[in-house]
Design a protein around this motif. Structure first.
Motif, PDB file in Angstrom:
ATOM      1  N   GLU A  41     -23.053  -5.161   6.251  1.00  0.00           N
ATOM      2  CA  GLU A  41     -23.515  -5.843   5.048  1.00  0.00           C
ATOM      3  C   GLU A  41     -25.004  -5.606   4.818  1.00  0.00           C
ATOM      4  O   GLU A  41     -25.446  -5.455   3.673  1.00  0.00           O
ATOM      5  N   LEU A  42     -25.796  -5.542   5.898  1.00  0.00           N
ATOM      6  CA  LEU A  42     -27.233  -5.313   5.752  1.00  0.00           C
ATOM      7  C   LEU A  42     -27.498  -3.871   5.292  1.00  0.00           C
ATOM      8  O   LEU A  42     -28.429  -3.623   4.515  1.00  0.00           O
ATOM      9  N   ASN A  43     -26.690  -2.934   5.738  1.00  0.00           N
ATOM     10  CA  ASN A  43     -26.790  -1.562   5.250  1.00  0.00           C
ATOM     11  C   ASN A  43     -26.546  -1.519   3.743  1.00  0.00           C
ATOM     12  O   ASN A  43     -27.309  -0.901   2.992  1.00  0.00           O
ATOM     13  N   ASP A  44     -25.514  -2.186   3.287  1.00  0.00           N
ATOM     14  CA  ASP A  44     -25.207  -2.234   1.862  1.00  0.00           C
ATOM     15  C   ASP A  44     -26.329  -2.927   1.089  1.00  0.00           C
ATOM     16  O   ASP A  44     -26.700  -2.508  -0.014  1.00  0.00           O
ATOM     17  N   ARG A  71     -23.165 -11.668   2.414  1.00  0.00           N
ATOM     18  CA  ARG A  71     -23.474 -10.553   1.504  1.00  0.00           C
ATOM     19  C   ARG A  71     -23.186 -10.938   0.064  1.00  0.00           C
ATOM     20  O   ARG A  71     -23.952 -10.580  -0.843  1.00  0.00           O
ATOM     21  N   TYR A  72     -22.112 -11.691  -0.187  1.00  0.00           N
ATOM     22  CA  TYR A  72     -21.797 -12.119  -1.549  1.00  0.00           C
ATOM     23  C   TYR A  72     -22.884 -13.036  -2.101  1.00  0.00           C
ATOM     24  O   TYR A  72     -23.193 -13.013  -3.293  1.00  0.00           O
ATOM     25  N   GLU A  73     -23.462 -13.846  -1.228  1.00  0.00           N
ATOM     26  CA  GLU A  73     -24.558 -14.713  -1.664  1.00  0.00           C
ATOM     27  C   GLU A  73     -25.759 -13.880  -2.104  1.00  0.00           C
ATOM     28  O   GLU A  73     -26.455 -14.236  -3.060  1.00  0.00           O
ATOM     29  N   GLU A  74     -26.009 -12.757  -1.400  1.00  0.00           N
ATOM     30  CA  GLU A  74     -27.102 -11.867  -1.804  1.00  0.00           C
ATOM     31  C   GLU A  74     -26.767 -11.164  -3.117  1.00  0.00           C
ATOM     32  O   GLU A  74     -27.645 -10.960  -3.962  1.00  0.00           O
ATOM     33  N   TYR A  75     -25.499 -10.776  -3.315  1.00  0.00           N
ATOM     34  CA  TYR A  75     -25.093 -10.210  -4.604  1.00  0.00           C
ATOM     35  C   TYR A  75     -25.431 -11.190  -5.722  1.00  0.00           C
ATOM     36  O   TYR A  75     -25.971 -10.808  -6.764  1.00  0.00           O
ATOM     37  N   ASP A  76     -25.099 -12.439  -5.508  1.00  0.00           N
ATOM     38  CA  ASP A  76     -25.306 -13.452  -6.545  1.00  0.00           C
ATOM     39  C   ASP A  76     -26.780 -13.610  -6.887  1.00  0.00           C
ATOM     40  O   ASP A  76     -27.138 -13.842  -8.047  1.00  0.00           O
TER      41      ASP A  76
END
Length: 454
Positions: free
Chosen positions: A163-166, A422-427
């Motif tokens: 997730e950190l790579n993405d 990761r979804y929280e970072e997307y948001d």
């Protein structure tokens, strides 16, 4: 063999015009065993700054430094988990960075675990450094230990390595990992290598990972200096070539047999430099793919497939709306909560708890759960149906859960927690949500790679 996702236009404040500029952030482990590598990092930076000045690119390359250790809650004497030693400095104002790095010291006490909080250092570099002036962006991670596992209560970053790579790639940042392998960490080498290959993943199952053999501290420091200098010089050459209008030659995939560490680093630098130049040229020339393509492609690199190597030639992504991502996050939370509850209490109502929490999202809340997997029960939203990937979570059945050991159940929960983070970072990533003219924010879409779906 650079997939489309590797050279899309990035909207996270990257410089779009003018001569190319590259920002290189050193993320350095400053735990108790890292003194020789801290000192060599300063020597490498000085040598690269000298090269930049000789090549008359004083303002084209900037260095930054982030240091990390581990949890100060577990070990107060560590002083910090991670911190910015110096934001980006070009050769014109190099003294400030060199002075700050010269003052950096290794820790005086040992951490609570052999693994260190390297993901905290990478996350801080992504989030807190001033990348906006740089069209090409690279993080060079330097450590002799693996990252704290997500199950470690002292880990400060909720995302895992994938997730950190993405997260970094979404912001146009490439990660390269230099993993120092010393005899004292032999038991940790396999885990650390696996983790850092995932953290530095490129397309086609390749990684920006290189091991640095350190049979003794002196030999490790010598080899590290040679490898780091080769990598950094490769990035400087990429900037110089791009500024002069020279298109770099695509490097060969094969590495020479019995290659020295310096040769391996040169190959890695050539591959990375080529990809970064493609990314820069595509952005500045505003190259765009057609809106609609009717065609076919091979999903694997055929040349590598002929050598019995499976290497995907493209990275597939799906556009999710904010509403869909919110629904997916809510369902994952329901699965996590019930998984943790039943793991602790050994209760037999794992699936019923999920169904109860997700009633409004299921096709039929009265549907018998026996023998059904989560996808068949409608717990995971229907927009995931039919996508070209396999999901252990979607296929999970009630009996599968109870056959798992406690360790397997814990790993399952941790994978979901990492996805949720990761979804929280997307948001939060406002710059990369596309409205396509929709006034309702719930209908805006985000590009989510298939490997980030549950």
């Amino acid at each position: 063999s650079i997939d489309p996702g590797d050279h899309e236009k990035n909207k996270d404040g990257q410089a779009q015009n003018g001569p190319p500029k590259t920002g290189i952030a050193l993320v350095i482990d400053t735990s108790i065993s890292m003194k020789p590598y801290i000192e060599q990092s300063l020597n490498v930076i000085r040598q690269i700054y000298d090269k930049i000045e000789r090549d008359k690119m004083t303002d084209n390359v900037g260095f930054a430094v982030v240091a990390f250790r581990s949890s100060t809650t577990a070990t107060q004497g560590l002083e910090y988990v991670s911190r910015v030693v110096s934001d980006f400095a070009t050769a014109r104002n190099r003294k400030n960075l060199e002075d700050k790095l010269a003052q950096a010291r290794e820790a005086t006490v040992s951490s609570h675990d052999f693994n260190e909080d390297s993901l905290s250092g990478v996350y801080k570099a992504v989030e807190e450094l001033s990348w906006s002036a740089y069209s090409s962006r690279l993080i060079l991670l330097i450590t002799d230990a693996g990252p704290l596992k997500s199950s470690d209560k002292y880990a400060s970053v909720k995302m895992g390595v994938n997730e950190l790579n993405d997260f970094a790639r979404q912001k146009g940042i490439w990660i390269t990992a230099l993993h120092v392998k010393s005899p004292g960490g032999a038991r940790n080498h396999s885990y650390a290598e696996q983790s850092y290959r995932a953290l530095s993943r490129l397309s086609g199952n390749r990684s920006n990972y290189q091991a640095v053999a350190a049979p003794t501290p002196a030999e490790g420091a010598r080899q590290f200096a040679a490898v780091a200098r080769t990598l950094a010089a490769g990035m400087v050459d990429m900037v110089k070539n791009t500024a002069s209008g020279k298109i770099m030659t695509r490097p060969r995939d094969e590495r020479p047999q019995q290659a020295t560490p310096e040769q391996q680093a040169a190959q890695l630098a050539a591959t990375l430099g080529y990809a970064m130049q493609l990314e820069y040229l595509g952005r500045t020339r505003e190259n765009q793919a057609p809106a609609v393509v009717s065609s076919w492609i091979a999903d694997m690199d055929l040349k590598r497939l002929a050598r019995h190597e499976q290497s995907p030639s493209v990275e597939v992504a799906v556009l999710l709306t904010k509403n869909q991502l919110n629904d997916l996050s809510a369902q994952l939370r329901a699965i996590i909560d019930n998984a943790e509850r039943t793991k602790k209490t050994d209760s037999r109502d794992f699936f019923q708890g999920i169904l109860s929490a997700s009633t409004r999202m299921t096709r039929d809340p009265n549907l018998p759960a026996r023998g059904k997997n989560l996808a068949e029960l409608g717990v995971l939203s229907e927009f995931l149906d039919g996508l070209p990937y396999k999901s252990d979570i979607m296929l999970l059945r009630e009996e599968d859960w109870y056959r798992m050991s406690i360790g397997e159940q814990t790993a399952f929960i941790n994978r979901l927690k990492s996805r949720l983070a990761r979804y929280e970072e997307y948001d939060r990533d406002r710059a990369n949500w596309e409205s396509f003219g929709q006034a309702n924010a719930g209908d805006w879409v985000y590009r989510v790679p298939l490997n980030m779906l549950p």
